[in-house]
Design an enzyme around this catalytic site. Structure first.
Site, PDB file in Angstrom:
ATOM      1  N   LEU A   8       0.759  -1.162  -0.238  1.00  0.00           N
ATOM      2  CA  LEU A   8       0.062   0.067  -0.069  1.00  0.00           C
ATOM      3  C   LEU A   8       0.871   1.176  -0.036  1.00  0.00           C
ATOM      4  O   LEU A   8       1.952   1.408   0.960  1.00  0.00           O
ATOM      5  CB  LEU A   8      -0.730   0.041   1.251  1.00  0.00           C
ATOM      6  CG  LEU A   8      -1.787   1.185   1.311  1.00  0.00           C
ATOM      7  CD1 LEU A   8      -2.921   1.022   0.179  1.00  0.00           C
ATOM      8  CD2 LEU A   8      -2.432   1.142   2.880  1.00  0.00           C
ATOM      9  N   GLY A 189       6.501   5.903  -1.266  1.00  0.00           N
ATOM     10  CA  GLY A 189       7.955   4.945  -1.454  1.00  0.00           C
ATOM     11  C   GLY A 189       8.616   4.520   0.045  1.00  0.00           C
ATOM     12  O   GLY A 189       9.826   4.381  -0.049  1.00  0.00           O
ATOM     13  N   ARG A 190       7.713   4.638   1.014  1.00  0.00           N
ATOM     14  CA  ARG A 190       8.079   3.930   2.210  1.00  0.00           C
ATOM     15  C   ARG A 190       9.069   4.874   3.054  1.00  0.00           C
ATOM     16  O   ARG A 190       9.806   4.588   3.823  1.00  0.00           O
ATOM     17  CB  ARG A 190       8.836   2.646   2.070  1.00  0.00           C
ATOM     18  CG  ARG A 190       7.988   1.305   1.867  1.00  0.00           C
ATOM     19  CD  ARG A 190       6.713   1.367   2.578  1.00  0.00           C
ATOM     20  NE  ARG A 190       5.954   0.023   2.646  1.00  0.00           N
ATOM     21  CZ  ARG A 190       4.842   0.005   2.064  1.00  0.00           C
ATOM     22  NH1 ARG A 190       4.341   1.265   1.786  1.00  0.00           N
ATOM     23  NH2 ARG A 190       4.168  -0.952   1.966  1.00  0.00           N
ATOM     24  N   LEU A 191       8.972   6.243   2.400  1.00  0.00           N
ATOM     25  CA  LEU A 191       9.839   7.127   3.081  1.00  0.00           C
ATOM     26  C   LEU A 191       8.946   8.050   4.199  1.00  0.00           C
ATOM     27  O   LEU A 191       8.725   9.039   4.177  1.00  0.00           O
ATOM     28  CB  LEU A 191      10.527   8.308   2.075  1.00  0.00           C
ATOM     29  CG  LEU A 191      11.354   7.650   1.278  1.00  0.00           C
ATOM     30  CD1 LEU A 191      11.908   8.901   0.062  1.00  0.00           C
ATOM     31  CD2 LEU A 191      12.685   7.224   1.798  1.00  0.00           C
ATOM     32  N   HIS A 192       8.417   7.222   5.185  1.00  0.00           N
ATOM     33  CA  HIS A 192       7.642   7.592   6.113  1.00  0.00           C
ATOM     34  C   HIS A 192       8.305   8.678   7.063  1.00  0.00           C
ATOM     35  O   HIS A 192       9.474   8.718   7.428  1.00  0.00           O
ATOM     36  CB  HIS A 192       7.274   6.497   7.067  1.00  0.00           C
ATOM     37  CG  HIS A 192       6.593   5.277   6.246  1.00  0.00           C
ATOM     38  ND1 HIS A 192       5.624   5.224   5.310  1.00  0.00           N
ATOM     39  CD2 HIS A 192       7.041   4.067   6.199  1.00  0.00           C
ATOM     40  CE1 HIS A 192       5.448   4.283   4.872  1.00  0.00           C
ATOM     41  NE2 HIS A 192       6.343   3.357   5.268  1.00  0.00           N
TER      42      HIS A 192
END
Length: 211
Positions: A8, A189-192
């Site tokens: 997601l 992009g999972r750069l939370h």
């Protein structure tokens, strides 16, 4: 279905040092209010983690009932598994996950029992069925059957709403005093975004963490 293919992309928000401010408690209340406004399912549900006598972590979901003076307040049976674990080791962790907002709040701190007067006040505000459940359930203990539990419940319920159901001594509130709190906002992009507050010498130190 291949579980590794489930992904997601988080796109609903961002989190920066300026918007979060310097008071983590004020920001937590802001996020909690937004979760309520967004009609998040069970917005006050938090995963509570304790440590048992062998050093093994144990987790379960409890409900936040009040956020007071920087403490998370919840209620339980003192003789339950988590009650016994918190008595022997006061260090706990709590986690809120608000899926609809793509947010998490992670908390570490120490737990203590609140006053009997505070526990009485909350217990007496509960629905009759919930009060009876707290009285008759030997939480976390092995029982012979569900039927036996329901029999005890019906016996007390049959006395009617006029019958006073007092808070049992084995049931009451806990307060988690927060030493560390991390706000997590999902990002593409999972750069939370992760911003953590650590209490050092009574003051909060704000840090950005890598996702």
């Amino acid at each position: 279905m291949n579980l590794s293919d489930i992904r997601l992309n988080y796109v609903k928000g961002n989190l920066d040092e300026q918007s979060i401010g310097d008071n983590p408690f004020e920001f937590f209340v802001q996020w909690l209010d937004q979760a309520l406004e967004a009609k998040v399912k069970e917005p006050t549900a938090m995963v509570l983690s304790t440590v048992d006598e062998s050093g093994s972590p144990r987790s379960r979901v409890v409900l936040l009932k009040e956020f007071k003076n920087g403490n998370l307040i919840f209620y339980s049976n003192y003789y339950s598994a988590k009650g016994r674990q918190m008595k022997s080791n006061q260090q706990v962790a709590a986690l809120f996950f608000w899926d609809e907002l793509e947010r998490q709040v992670r908390i570490n701190g120490s737990v203590s029992e609140i006053s009997p007067e505070e526990s009485d006040a909350y217990f007496n505000s509960r629905p009759l069925e919930s009060r009876i459940g707290a009285v008759i359930s030997p939480q976390s203990q092995v029982i012979g059957s569900r039927e036996a539990l329901e029999k005890d419940f019906e016996a007390l319920l049959s006395r009617g709403d006029g019958h006073e159901i007092k808070r049992p001594e084995h049931w009451g509130g806990y307060a988690i005093s927060i030493d560390e709190i991390e706000f997590w906002q999902g990002r593409p992009g999972r750069l939370h975004d992760r911003i953590r507050f650590l209490k050092e010498n009574g003051c909060w130190k704000k840090q950005r963490l890598a996702p």
